[in-house]
Design a protein around this motif. Structure first.
Motif, short mmCIF file in Angstrom:
data_model
loop_
_atom_site.label_atom_id
_atom_site.label_comp_id
_atom_site.label_asym_id
_atom_site.label_seq_id
_atom_site.Cartn_x
_atom_site.Cartn_y
_atom_site.Cartn_z
N GLU A 1 18.53 36.90 73.10
CA GLU A 1 18.31 35.75 73.97
C GLU A 1 17.12 34.93 73.48
OE1 GLU A 1 17.47 34.82 78.72
OE2 GLU A 1 17.94 36.85 78.04
N GLY A 2 17.30 33.63 73.43
CA GLY A 2 16.22 32.74 73.01
C GLY A 2 16.16 32.49 71.52
N VAL A 3 16.97 33.19 70.75
CA VAL A 3 17.00 33.00 69.30
C VAL A 3 18.10 32.00 68.96
CG1 VAL A 3 17.30 34.12 67.05
CG2 VAL A 3 16.15 35.33 68.92
N VAL A 4 17.78 31.00 68.14
CA VAL A 4 18.75 29.96 67.78
C VAL A 4 18.79 29.84 66.26
CG1 VAL A 4 19.53 27.59 68.18
CG2 VAL A 4 18.13 28.75 69.92
N PRO A 5 19.52 30.75 65.59
CA PRO A 5 19.59 30.68 64.13
C PRO A 5 20.55 29.57 63.68
CG PRO A 5 20.94 32.47 64.93
CD PRO A 5 20.27 31.88 66.14
N ALA A 6 20.41 29.15 62.44
CA ALA A 6 21.28 28.12 61.88
C ALA A 6 21.98 28.68 60.65
CB ALA A 6 20.46 26.89 61.50
N ALA A 7 23.18 28.17 60.41
CA ALA A 7 23.92 28.58 59.21
C ALA A 7 23.10 28.29 57.97
CB ALA A 7 25.26 27.85 59.16
N GLY A 8 23.05 29.24 57.07
CA GLY A 8 22.27 29.11 55.85
C GLY A 8 20.85 29.65 55.95
N GLU A 9 20.40 29.94 57.18
CA GLU A 9 19.05 30.46 57.41
C GLU A 9 18.99 31.96 57.15
OE1 GLU A 9 15.90 30.90 61.18
OE2 GLU A 9 17.82 29.86 61.44
N THR A 10 17.86 32.44 56.64
CA THR A 10 17.62 33.88 56.50
C THR A 10 16.92 34.38 57.75
OG1 THR A 10 17.49 33.77 54.09
CG2 THR A 10 16.49 35.68 55.15
N VAL A 11 17.51 35.38 58.39
CA VAL A 11 16.99 35.87 59.67
C VAL A 11 16.63 37.35 59.56
CG1 VAL A 11 18.30 34.19 61.02
CG2 VAL A 11 19.32 36.42 60.48
N SER A 12 15.89 37.83 60.58
CA SER A 12 15.56 39.24 60.69
C SER A 12 16.58 39.90 61.61
CB SER A 12 14.15 39.41 61.27
OG SER A 12 13.82 40.78 61.41
N ALA A 13 17.27 40.91 61.09
CA ALA A 13 18.27 41.64 61.87
C ALA A 13 17.83 43.10 61.98
CB ALA A 13 19.64 41.56 61.22
N VAL A 14 18.16 43.72 63.10
CA VAL A 14 17.69 45.07 63.37
C VAL A 14 18.86 45.99 63.69
CG1 VAL A 14 17.33 44.55 65.81
CG2 VAL A 14 16.08 46.43 64.79
N ILE A 15 18.75 47.25 63.24
CA ILE A 15 19.73 48.27 63.57
C ILE A 15 19.01 49.62 63.58
CG2 ILE A 15 20.47 48.50 61.15
CD1 ILE A 15 23.30 49.16 62.26
N ARG A 16 19.32 50.46 64.56
CA ARG A 16 18.67 51.77 64.69
C ARG A 16 19.23 52.75 63.65
NH1 ARG A 16 14.12 50.99 67.77
NH2 ARG A 16 14.60 49.81 69.66
N PRO A 17 18.41 53.73 63.26
CA PRO A 17 18.84 54.69 62.22
C PRO A 17 20.08 55.51 62.61
CG PRO A 17 16.46 54.75 62.44
CD PRO A 17 16.98 53.89 63.56
N GLU A 18 20.29 55.74 63.91
CA GLU A 18 21.45 56.53 64.33
C GLU A 18 22.71 55.68 64.43
OE1 GLU A 18 19.44 55.20 68.16
OE2 GLU A 18 18.82 55.88 66.17
N GLN A 19 22.58 54.36 64.20
CA GLN A 19 23.72 53.46 64.31
C GLN A 19 24.38 53.18 62.96
OE1 GLN A 19 21.69 50.28 66.38
NE2 GLN A 19 22.34 51.04 68.38
N ALA A 20 24.07 54.01 61.98
CA ALA A 20 24.70 53.91 60.66
C ALA A 20 25.05 55.32 60.18
CB ALA A 20 23.77 53.23 59.66
N GLN A 21 26.13 55.43 59.42
CA GLN A 21 26.57 56.72 58.92
C GLN A 21 26.73 56.67 57.41
OE1 GLN A 21 30.23 57.44 61.15
NE2 GLN A 21 29.16 58.93 62.42
N LEU A 22 26.45 57.82 56.76
CA LEU A 22 26.70 57.93 55.33
C LEU A 22 28.19 58.11 55.08
CD1 LEU A 22 23.86 60.35 54.13
CD2 LEU A 22 23.83 57.86 54.23
N VAL A 23 28.70 57.37 54.12
CA VAL A 23 30.10 57.49 53.73
C VAL A 23 30.16 57.52 52.19
CG1 VAL A 23 31.02 56.39 55.80
CG2 VAL A 23 30.38 54.96 53.85
N ALA A 24 31.37 57.55 51.66
CA ALA A 24 31.53 57.57 50.21
C ALA A 24 30.89 56.33 49.58
CB ALA A 24 33.02 57.64 49.86
N ALA A 25 30.50 56.46 48.34
CA ALA A 25 29.72 55.43 47.65
C ALA A 25 30.37 54.06 47.66
CB ALA A 25 29.43 55.88 46.23
N ASP A 26 31.65 53.99 47.56
CA ASP A 26 32.35 52.70 47.48
C ASP A 26 32.98 52.29 48.81
OD1 ASP A 26 31.77 52.37 44.74
OD2 ASP A 26 33.39 53.77 44.22
N ALA A 27 32.61 52.96 49.89
CA ALA A 27 33.16 52.65 51.21
C ALA A 27 32.06 52.08 52.10
CB ALA A 27 33.77 53.91 51.83
N GLY A 28 32.42 51.71 53.32
CA GLY A 28 31.43 51.24 54.29
C GLY A 28 31.03 49.80 54.08
#
Length: 368
Positions: free
Chosen positions: A280-307
């Motif tokens: 809320e309150g963030v107004v990014p624009a196309a082409g802009e570089t932004v800061s994105a966040v994700i928690r460590p438990e919200q990603a899983q290890l998979v095979a090297a060429d997958a994911g």
């Protein structure tokens, strides 16, 4: 005592409260325009790093500090300028402040004695409090004969005995060891539910805040940055400071490809695209570089060429219940995965290339 059911209405209303220490060039703004409502019967936590203003705000509520400006209402009554002993508020301090020459029972009944309550009421309430904090067998002991956890229970019982509307707790668990601290988190929440009293708890420990609170306010530099339930603040932080302070977090600098319906399509290292929620309150624009966040438990290890991402393993840290695997993404950014441990599970070796699958909807674009 109350039956534990949360009552309706607001217990505390804080309106545009500021607190300034000193004047002129040396003035320190400890609190700046704080607006906050604490509901009747809830466990509310003020969370933030040392020096953020949380203890100053607690002291303003207690009456030990007076705001430089603004209003403080307790059950609709403006109490600014009112002495601490005139407010229906009690405080449990970090050092417990028990009287060493008194027994446990005498410590618990002391406040009632100072209020001029009859002996029969003091004895009955003391007995009730001893039962509530499970200290009946230690009623005749002195504080020096008690452990840290037992002393804390006595301090709580003493503060609860006059039946305040609000109990203020200033980092009461910080002096305890880890195991006892976790036990007392459960105990504090039990006491709050059983008594139905509004608890306002101050801590710098995000685990304490997440474990016990109905709602919490994250503070920094004298301001409230975000207010909400533990679930909302953990899973939907409003800005980078909150995301970083509450739990472990992966921050990624990613380019916006397109925006639609409150979501942004982001370009991941390696060429894949992923959809991310926009805070809320963030107004990014196309082409802009932004800061994105994700928690460590919200990603899983998979095979090297997958994911969604490709990464190289830097190492792992074993925490008993889980393991943190530290990685470097294809573009050099760091990433951590938290994986639940199972019997016989092997961690990937350092230098091995792996893939990462991101949980759908987990990535969020933040302010800051």
């Amino acid at each position: 005592m109350a039956d534990g059911a949360q009552q309706s209405g607001n217990e505390i209303e804080i309106k545009a409260v500021s607190k300034v220490f000193g004047a002129g060039a040396v003035a320190f703004h400890a609190l700046t325009d704080i607006d906050l409502t604490i509901r009747t019967g809830e466990f509310f936590t003020l969370l933030g790093p040392s020096g953020c203003g949380k203890t100053t705000l607690l002291r303003v509520i207690a009456g030990f500090e007076h705001p430089s400006s603004g209003q403080l209402l307790i059950k609709g009554q403006d109490v600014v300028g009112q002495a601490p002993n005139r407010r229906l508020v009690n405080t449990v301090f970090q050092n417990y402040a028990l009287f060493p020459h008194m027994t446990v029972a005498q410590n618990i009944g002391f406040g009632l004695k100072m209020l001029g309550r009859p002996r029969s009421e003091i004895d009955a309430t003391t007995s009730e409090m001893l039962h509530l904090v499970k200290m009946e067998a230690m009623a005749t002991r002195k504080p020096a004969e008690l452990s840290g956890g037992q002393q804390q229970r006595v301090a709580l019982a003493r503060a609860l005995a006059p039946r305040p509307r609000v109990l203020l707790l200033d980092e009461p668990l910080s002096a305890l060891d880890l195991k006892l601290r976790k036990e007392m988190q459960t105990e504090l929440k039990r006491l709050q539910v059983e008594t139905g009293i509004t608890f306002v708890f101050v801590t710098h420990d995000q685990e304490e805040a997440l474990t016990m609170s109905d709602r919490l306010a994250v503070m920094n530099k004298g301001r409230i940055l975000q207010l909400g339930s533990p679930h909302d603040i953990y899973h939907a932080p409003a800005e980078r400071f909150v995301a970083d302070f509450i739990g472990e977090t992966n921050f990624l600098s990613l380019k916006v490809i397109a925006i639609a319906g409150g979501c942004a399509d982001l370009a991941l290292p390696g060429g894949r695209t992923v959809s991310a929620r926009i805070a809320e309150g963030v107004v990014p624009a196309a082409g802009e570089t932004v800061s994105a966040v994700i928690r460590p438990e919200q990603a899983q290890l998979v095979a090297a060429d997958a994911g969604d991402l490709s990464a190289t393993v830097n190492g792992s840290v074993f925490f008993g219940t889980d393991t943190h695997i530290h990685l470097t993404l294809a573009d050099g950014q760091s990433f951590t995965v938290r994986r639940q441990n199972t019997v016989g599970q092997a961690d990937p070796a350092r230098g091995v290339r792996v893939g990462l699958a991101l949980m759908p909807g987990a990535l969020q674009v933040l302010r800051g």
